[in-house]
Design an enzyme around this catalytic site. Sequence first.
Site: not given
Ligand code: PGA
Length: 242
Positions: A67, A136, A138, A143
């Site tokens: 992304d 959440n 994702h 999302e």
């Molecule tokens: P993080 O993010 O590794 O910074 O916890 C993971 C994500 O949001 O996919």
Amino acid sequence: MQLMVVKNYHELSLEAAKFILKKIRRLPTITLGLATGGTPKGTYENLVLDYERNQTSYRDITTFNLDEYVGLEPTHQNSYRCYMDNHLFNLVNINKNNVFIPNGNVSDLEKECKRYDQLIKDKGGGDLQLLGIGKNGHIGFNEPGTSFESTTHVTELTLSTREANARYFESIEQVPTHAITVGLGTIMQSKEILLLVSGESKKVALARLLSGKVDEHFPASILANHPNVTIIADEAAVSKGG
Ligand code: PGA
């Protein structure tokens, strides 16, 4: 889904790097899907340490990142292009012509999404996809509510995601509202998936994932339908008894 539980973040990063290195040594032309965020930083650090010690070669590897924010210049310090350059690409012998990250700073975002998705398809979906998970559920920036069939697309970030990522910006207002993300359908085309889960804040998400209930309101749950998923989680992320 295979679950490996390790003591802490340090061990998780070592194990994840070992896992990836084994694949690279077995298939020096491997196509890797890569992730950004806090979780994989330690993994990249270990890959770089290995490169310095053992010169494992990245010369023939292709990478696709999951992304990128919409509206940030690729040179912006919080762009995922910059993250990848700083944490991996500038520190190993990868050929930058074989490195792909969506460009969120173009006028025709739809065209960029189609182009990017086709590039991944042309590589057969990739050999190994590295993933983190949001609180959440994702994966990438898919999302809750994203179609399981989705291909690379523009997505509006939820408040929870923008709050989580505000730590990298001066204020939440500066966190972009949209991103390009590889879709869930595209992620599922990767032959193998390695998901890293670290810390107490991911406990609820991991428990929900491990319940095996597949539901579009919890994007990561689609992984239960993939034949080759390894999860490395640290003890803080694993619920007692689960
Ligand atoms: P993080 O993010 O590794 O910074 O916890 C993971 C994500 O949001 O996919």
